[in-house]
Design an enzyme around this catalytic site. Structure first.
Site, PDB file in Angstrom:
ATOM      1  N   GLU A 179      14.026  15.460   1.363  1.00 13.80           N
ATOM      2  CA  GLU A 179      14.887  14.269   1.338  1.00 13.80           C
ATOM      3  C   GLU A 179      15.603  14.054   0.010  1.00 13.80           C
ATOM      4  OE1 GLU A 179      12.103  11.413   2.635  1.00 13.80           O
ATOM      5  OE2 GLU A 179      11.059  11.313   0.708  1.00 13.80           O
ATOM      6  N   TYR A 218       0.826  -1.207   0.000  1.00 11.97           N
ATOM      7  CA  TYR A 218       0.000   0.000   0.000  1.00 11.97           C
ATOM      8  C   TYR A 218       0.860   1.257   0.000  1.00 11.97           C
ATOM      9  CZ  TYR A 218      -4.423  -2.443   0.786  1.00 11.97           C
ATOM     10  OH  TYR A 218      -5.527  -3.232   0.631  1.00 11.97           O
ATOM     11  N   CYS A 268       3.784 -18.300  -5.869  1.00 12.65           N
ATOM     12  CA  CYS A 268       4.416 -18.221  -4.548  1.00 12.65           C
ATOM     13  C   CYS A 268       3.395 -18.545  -3.450  1.00 12.65           C
ATOM     14  CB  CYS A 268       5.103 -16.883  -4.367  1.00 12.65           C
ATOM     15  SG  CYS A 268       6.436 -16.987  -3.153  1.00 12.65           S
ATOM     16  N   GLU A 289       6.558 -13.705 -13.064  1.00 10.97           N
ATOM     17  CA  GLU A 289       6.178 -12.354 -13.508  1.00 10.97           C
ATOM     18  C   GLU A 289       7.358 -11.388 -13.546  1.00 10.97           C
ATOM     19  OE1 GLU A 289       5.479 -13.696 -10.600  1.00 10.97           O
ATOM     20  OE2 GLU A 289       5.296 -12.224  -8.981  1.00 10.97           O
ATOM     21  N   LYS A 335       2.271  27.326 -15.565  1.00  9.58           N
ATOM     22  CA  LYS A 335       2.920  27.911 -14.377  1.00  9.58           C
ATOM     23  C   LYS A 335       3.586  26.869 -13.465  1.00  9.58           C
ATOM     24  CE  LYS A 335       2.518  32.009 -13.383  1.00  9.58           C
ATOM     25  NZ  LYS A 335       3.228  33.026 -14.181  1.00  9.58           N
ATOM     26  N   HIS A 342       8.633 -16.672  -8.988  1.00 15.68           N
ATOM     27  CA  HIS A 342       7.824 -15.578  -9.540  1.00 15.68           C
ATOM     28  C   HIS A 342       8.142 -15.375 -11.023  1.00 15.68           C
ATOM     29  CE1 HIS A 342       6.428 -13.763  -5.665  1.00 15.68           C
ATOM     30  NE2 HIS A 342       7.462 -14.446  -5.214  1.00 15.68           N
ATOM     31  N   THR A 364       4.964  24.177 -14.213  1.00 17.85           N
ATOM     32  CA  THR A 364       6.216  23.770 -14.857  1.00 17.85           C
ATOM     33  C   THR A 364       7.275  24.851 -14.667  1.00 17.85           C
ATOM     34  OG1 THR A 364       5.103  22.405 -16.479  1.00 17.85           O
ATOM     35  CG2 THR A 364       7.267  23.227 -17.096  1.00 17.85           C
ATOM     36  N   GLN A 365       6.855  26.082 -14.875  1.00 19.02           N
ATOM     37  CA  GLN A 365       7.827  27.178 -14.705  1.00 19.02           C
ATOM     38  C   GLN A 365       8.398  27.182 -13.284  1.00 19.02           C
ATOM     39  OE1 GLN A 365       6.366  31.042 -16.047  1.00 19.02           O
ATOM     40  NE2 GLN A 365       4.887  30.029 -17.358  1.00 19.02           N
TER      41      GLN A 365
END
Ligand code: GLN
Length: 540
Positions: A152, A55, A382, A511, A191, A509, A193-194
């Site tokens: 961070e 999650y 699994c 996948e 804006k 697995h 983006t600027q």
């Protein structure tokens, strides 16, 4: 050729699809004959995402060498076929751990250890892949997780700034932003983006390329505006519109010249645009696949990203068979013996998902039973395979208390049991049986047939529990065959019931190693069985 470095950052909001852009760019450079790798730097403190709840961060992907990583590595591998390693997934936690271990070792005696330069130097070392020996790469694409402006991610930005300065033309910065459409004003807004680019510039990084994520087409006027406000060439402002499929993105990027713009920045002759024939063939098939096959995904996380690689593996396998696999998530917690038939009605196949812990376990067992007794194609992966084994023990072997010792440590019939090598492990992170191990497939088995007769395969793992070999004979006699076994440890890797249409469980697995150009044979075989099942359902 001297290795070139491409840094990919994101601004405005998260979830813009930096991973898809990174993977697409990797694909495009590969198509031009360059040797490429893609790595992800995540700013969280966990050493790896192995201990994170899906999650929080979606699926945990596993590399062949056994690193638990961010799901973006799955995109990198699916798009490019590159096999990533533990060096392709780095977190703040790993960076700090290295530096702190070094400090304790006395490597910096007498010095104060600081974010700059010690942490940033370690980030730079990893970005340059100094620990990887014998690599001869033309391009290293580095995606930095999170959004510009996060506290961070600041050390990562500083490392990029320094590298940029150090490497000169051998480094390029690509920044991904968002251009929202305001319905009330009927306008696309540049804006954010600027602002995002200003923030990046404030950290001393001038982006070379901007990729604008948008839900509406951006015209040249808007691109021009962004270019002039952000000090970026017009040809270096590309847009990433919503696409019907993520696999269309490389082609869209190529059409707009993203790879060519990067080569020009670096000073490499652009040359002809590669045709990418097999990729286009795949897209053609994807666009043409209209017939739907309904497959239930029985798991406990009702979140798109939680089973990302399984979903993509099913989709990809379907496309090669000209069908669209429609995946229906069925929350295992809500499945009871009474409602299982209703919940799984109309499904041409059932996938029982991997997982950990108690929640939703009975539902997975009911789903396995329903699939087995109604002969619906069923793929257990699994934990899913372990549930198939438990269900068979309870219903066929008449061992009513059979269980996994993960769920019930006191069960008298621990048909799934903690692996011997796991018994003394107390640490949680990175201590499972992880990564690739060999598996030998039995002559005459459906699994072997799926693999096209290849009897020795290698697959990726992530588990602590295993099939208990004391019960093997009983299973074999009763019709559940242990057809895939690890030759060194004698660990059961694949079970199947041959008399059923398609009833296979794998401890590994598959996948994690399904790619666009090479969908995994087990998924291909499973989807074929689902197609046959759907045809039968249609005839009823
Ligand atoms: N919880 C099981 C185990 O540890 C299965 C793990 C999984 O599905 N990845 O063996």
């Amino acid at each position: 050729m001297v290795t070139k470095y491409i840094f990919i950052t994101g601004g405005v909001v998260s979830s813009l699809g930096k991973g898809i852009i990174s993977a697409s760019l990797g694909k495009l450079l590969q198509a031009r004959g360059f040797k490429v790798t893609i790595q992800k730097f995540d700013p969280y403190i966990n050493i790896d995402p192995g201990t994170l709840n899906p999650y929080e961060h979606g699926e945990c992907y596993v590399t062949a060498d056994g690193m638990e990583t961010d799901l973006d590595l799955g995109h990198y591998e699916r798009f490019t076929g590159i096999r990533t390693t533990r060096e392709n997934s780095i977190t703040t936690g790993r960076i700090y751990k290295t530096v702190i271990d070094r400090e304790r070792h006395g490597d910096y005696l007498g010095k104060t250890i600081q974010v700059v330069p010690h942490i940033t130097d370690e980030i730079k070392r990893r970005m340059l892949r100094k620990d990887v020996k014998g690599e001869d790469l033309d391009f290293v694409i580095t995606e930095v997780g999170g959004t510009i402006g996060d506290i961070e991610s600041a050390p990562f930005m500083e490392a990029i700034r320094q590298l940029r300065w150090q490497l000169g033309r051998d480094a390029v910065c690509v920044h991904l932003t968002y251009v929202p459409y305001l319905k009330a004003a009927e306008e696309l807004k540049t804006k954010p983006t600027q602002h995002s680019v200003k923030e990046l510039q404030g950290m001393g990084i001038q982006p070379d390329i901007l990729v604008l994520r948008t839900e509406r087409h951006l015209d040249d006027g808007l691109r021009m505006k962004v270019a002039s406000f952000c000090n970026v060439d017009l040809e270096c402002v590309v847009q990433s519109e919503d696409m019907p499929s993520i696999y269309e993105v490389p082609v869209s990027m190529q059409r707009q010249g993203l790879d060519a713009a990067i080569l020009r920045k670096i000073g490499i002759p652009v040359g002809e645009t590669p045709a990418m024939k097999s990729w286009h063939d795949f897209l053609e098939k994807q666009r043409a696949a209209k017939r739907e096959v309904h497959v239930a995904l029985v798991g406990k996380y009702d979140l798109q990203d939680a089973y990302k690689s399984i979903r993509e593996s099913l989709n990809l396998a379907g496309i090669y068979d000209d069908v669209k696999v429609k995946i229906h998530f069925v929350g295992s917690q809500g499945i009871t013996r009474e409602n299982v038939a209703e919940k799984l009605a109309g499904m041409a196949g059932i996938v029982i998902c991997p997982g950990f812990g108690q929640r939703g376990i009975p539902g997975k067992i009911f789903a396995a039973e329903y699939a087995r007794t109604n002969d619906i194609p069923c793929f257990g992966i699994c934990l899913g395979m372990q549930m198939m084994v438990i269900e068979f023990a309870r219903d066929v072997l008449k061992l009513e208390d059979a269980d996994s010792s993960e769920m019930n440590p006191d069960t008298p019939h621990n048909v799934i049991d903690l692996m011997e090598e796991q018994k003394n492990i107390t640490q949680m992170g990175g201590t499972m049986r992880l990564g690739e191990y060999p598996c030998e497939l039995r002559e005459g088995s459906r699994a072997l047939e799926a693999y096209g007769g290849k009897a020795s395969v290698r697959e990726r793992h992530r588990h602590r529990y295993e099939f208990n070999n004391q019960y093997r004979e009983a299973y074999e006699k009763a019709g559940m065959k242990c057809v895939g076994v690890n030759p060194e440890a004698d660990l059961v890797e694949v079970v199947e019931i041959p008399e059923k249409r398609w009833y296979i469980g794998t401890q590994f697995h598959p996948e994690y190693s399904s790619t666009v150009l090479h969908p995994h044979p087990l998924f291909v075989s499973f989807v074929k069985a689902c197609i046959a099942q759907a045809a039968d359902l249609g005839r009823q």
